[in-house]
Design an enzyme around this catalytic site. Structure first.
Site, PDB file in Angstrom:
ATOM      1  N   SER A 109       0.813  -1.216   0.000  1.00  0.00           N
ATOM      2  CA  SER A 109       0.000   0.000   0.000  1.00  0.00           C
ATOM      3  C   SER A 109       0.850   1.272   0.000  1.00  0.00           C
ATOM      4  O   SER A 109       1.589   1.519  -0.949  1.00  0.00           O
ATOM      5  CB  SER A 109      -0.958  -0.046   1.201  1.00  0.00           C
ATOM      6  OG  SER A 109      -1.947   0.931   1.100  1.00  0.00           O
ATOM      7  N   ASP A 142      10.910   4.860  -9.679  1.00  0.00           N
ATOM      8  CA  ASP A 142      10.597   5.394 -11.006  1.00  0.00           C
ATOM      9  C   ASP A 142      11.291   6.725 -11.275  1.00  0.00           C
ATOM     10  O   ASP A 142      11.615   7.044 -12.423  1.00  0.00           O
ATOM     11  CB  ASP A 142       9.083   5.573 -11.163  1.00  0.00           C
ATOM     12  CG  ASP A 142       8.364   4.257 -11.443  1.00  0.00           C
ATOM     13  OD1 ASP A 142       9.035   3.195 -11.376  1.00  0.00           O
ATOM     14  OD2 ASP A 142       7.151   4.278 -11.708  1.00  0.00           O
ATOM     15  N   LYS A 192      -0.583  -4.088  -3.480  1.00  0.00           N
ATOM     16  CA  LYS A 192      -1.879  -3.490  -3.128  1.00  0.00           C
ATOM     17  C   LYS A 192      -1.928  -2.080  -3.713  1.00  0.00           C
ATOM     18  O   LYS A 192      -1.412  -1.141  -3.138  1.00  0.00           O
ATOM     19  CB  LYS A 192      -2.074  -3.436  -1.613  1.00  0.00           C
ATOM     20  CG  LYS A 192      -3.429  -2.855  -1.200  1.00  0.00           C
ATOM     21  CD  LYS A 192      -3.591  -2.842   0.308  1.00  0.00           C
ATOM     22  CE  LYS A 192      -4.940  -2.253   0.712  1.00  0.00           C
ATOM     23  NZ  LYS A 192      -5.027  -0.806   0.444  1.00  0.00           N
TER      24      LYS A 192
END
Length: 414
Positions: free
Chosen positions: A312, A323, A337
Site C-alpha cells: 500500500s 521510477d 496493493k
C-alpha cells in the site's frame, strides 16, 4: 361532464399516490437496524471504485437485504458483511466499533495507556510482553520483554482476548490500572502486582541508527507504519543522523503494511526534490496526481529495502523513489496493493473501509496484485526482530554494499 372528468382525474391521482407508496416507504418505517444497513449500502453506492459493483445489480441487492429480518445489531453486522463480500474486495469491509477504534489509534500515532506491545505466547497461551515503549509508564514500572501479564484489574487474562487486554490497559490519562506480572527472566519469582498510572503514549513508527561498520557512515531508517506522525518522526530521525555525519541512507520498508496515503506522499517529498509521486484514478476514470516540489531532507545516496510485506503506502513510496531514479530497491517483490481506501464512520461507532480509487506509480504502472520488483532481488529466510540490520540480514548487507559503492550511479546523480 366537466365534473365527471375532474372526479376521474382525482381518482387516478389518488390511486397513483397510493400505488407509489407501496414502492417508496416512509423512511420512518425502517427499523434502526435497517437504517444502519441502508446507510452502509448508500456509502458504497456513492463512493466505491467499481461502478459495476462486481458486475451485479447493487440496487437489487439493497432490496434483498432490507427485507431480511434483522433482530439485533449482530445480525445487522452479518448482513452488511455479506453484502460487502459480494464485491469480492477484501479491502472493502465492515469495521466493528472495537476494530474501528483500534484502527484510529494505530493511525493517529498516539494513545493513552501504559505503553506495552503485547502478544499471546503460543506455548503458554499467556499474554506476553513484546516490549515496553520507550519512556512509557510500563517501562518506568520495570516491566520487561517476555514478562507475562496474568491479570488486568483483577481479570484473569486467560479469559479475555488480546484485543480486550489491550483495551483494558488503555484509558484516560491519570487513571490507574493494576497489572499482575510474572517475570519472564526469573520463572521462580512470585508474581508481582503493579499499579500503573496511564499517560499519553507516542507510537513512534520510526527507528533510526548510524552504521559505522564501513568506511562511510550510513544512516539506517526503519519505518513500521504510515501513521499521522510518521513524516514528522522521519524528519527528526534523518536530521539527527545528518548531524552525526551520515552520508548515505538505507530506508527499510520491509513488512510495512502501509497506512495513511498522505503520510506516504509527505515522506516521498522529503526524499524526492521534484517529480510525480503517484497517480490516482477514481471511479469516473479521472486522473489525479501528487507531486514533489518541496525542499528535501538530503540528496545523499539512498537504498530502499522491500519484501512481500511491503504494501500500500509503502509501495507508493518505493515506486516513487524507484521510477524517479532516486533510490535503488533491494529485497523481494512487494505485496501488490494498488488500491486506496477511505474510512466512513457509522452512527453506532462502527465504520466502513471502502475502496475509492486505485493508484499508479510515476511510470503509470498499475501494481495491484502484481507488486513492485526490486532492482536487486535478494531472497532470505525469515529472521527475528533482533536480527534486522545485522550480519545475518542478507538484504541489509546487500543494501549496505550498494549504498557505499563508488559505482553507485544514484550517488553520482544525488
Amino acid at each position: 361532464m366537466v365534473k365527471k372528468v375532474f372526479s376521474f382525474a382525482l381518482l387516478v391521482f389518488f390511486c397513483f399516490i397510493f400505488s407509489f407508496g407501496w414502492y417508496i416507504p416512509d423512511a420512518n418505517a425502517f427499523t434502526e437496524e435497517q437504517k444502519l444497513l441502508l446507510q452502509s449500502w448508500r456509502i458504497v453506492n456513492q463512493s466505491y471504485l467499481d461502478e459495476t459493483f462486481n458486475h451485479q445489480n447493487w440496487w437489487k441487492l439493497r432490496e434483498k437485504y432490507v427485507k431480511k429480518s434483522l433482530r439485533d445489531r449482530e445480525e445487522t453486522y452479518t448482513a452488511i458483511e455479506e453484502m460487502l463480500a459480494s464485491l469480492d474486495d477484501p479491502f472493502t469491509r465492515l469495521l466493528r466499533p472495537e476494530q474501528y477504534r483500534s484502527l484510529q489509534v494505530n493511525t493517529s500515532g498516539q494513545l493513552s495507556g501504559v505503553g506495552l506491545q503485547i502478544n499471546i505466547n503460543p506455548t503458554t497461551k499467556l499474554i506476553e510482553v513484546i516490549a515496553p515503549l520507550a519512556g512509557s509508564p510500563a517501562e518506568s514500572a520495570g516491566i520487561e520483554p517476555k514478562d507475562s501479564i496474568l491479570e488486568i484489574d483483577g481479570v484473569d487474562t486467560k479469559t479475555i482476548t488480546l484485543d480486550e487486554a489491550a483495551a483494558r490497559m488503555r484509558g484516560k490519562i491519570g487513571t490507574k490500572v493494576s497489572l499482575r506480572i510474572q517475570s519472564g527472566r526469573d520463572k521462580a519469582a512470585k508474581p508481582r502486582t503493579l499499579n500503573i498510572v496511564r499517560d499519553r503514549i507516542s507510537l513512534n513508527p520510526v527507528y533510526t541508527a548510524l552504521d559505522t561498520s564501513t568506511n562511510q557512515k550510513v544512516g539506517y531508517v526503519r519505518l513500521n507504519q504510515f501513521s499521522a506522525n510518521a513524516a514528522q518522526e522521519i524528519a527528526h530521525g534523518v536530521s539527527d543522523l545528518e548531524s552525526q555525519g551520515a552520508s548515505a541512507y538505507i530506508l527499510d520498508l520491509r513488512n510495512n503494511p502501509g497506512g495513511l496515503l498522505q503520510a506516504g506522499v509527505e515522506i516521498a517529498r522529503m526524499w524526492l526534490e521534484d517529480g510525480t509521486i503517484v497517480y490516482t484514478v477514481n471511479r469516473q476514470g479521472a486522473l489525479g496526481s501528487f507531486d514533489s516540489t518541496s525542499e528535501i531532507l538530503t540528496s545523499d545516496p539512498l537504498v530502499v529495502l522491500v519484501n512481500q510485506g511491503t504494501a500500500s503506502a509503502s509501495e507508493i513510496l518505493a515506486g516513487a523513489l524507484q521510477d524517479n531514479e532516486r533510490a535503488l530497491l533491494v529485497g523481494e517483490k512487494t505485496f501488490g496493493k494498488g488500491l486506496i481506501q477511505s474510512l466512513f464512520e457509522l452512527p453506532d461507532g462502527a465504520g466502513l473501509a471502502v475502496t475509492v480509487a486505485k493508484y499508479e506509480t510515476p511510470n503509470h504502472t498499475d501494481i495491484n496484485k502484481l507488486g513492485i520488483m526490486p532492482d536487486d532481488v535478494v531472497s532470505q529466510q525469515p529472521i527475528t526482530y533482533a536480527q534486522i540490520a545485522t550480519d545475518v540480514d542478507l538484504q541489509y548487507q546487500e543494501a549496505l554494499k550498494l549504498v557505499t559503492s563508488k559505482n553507485n550511479m544514484l550517488a553520482e546523480a544525488g
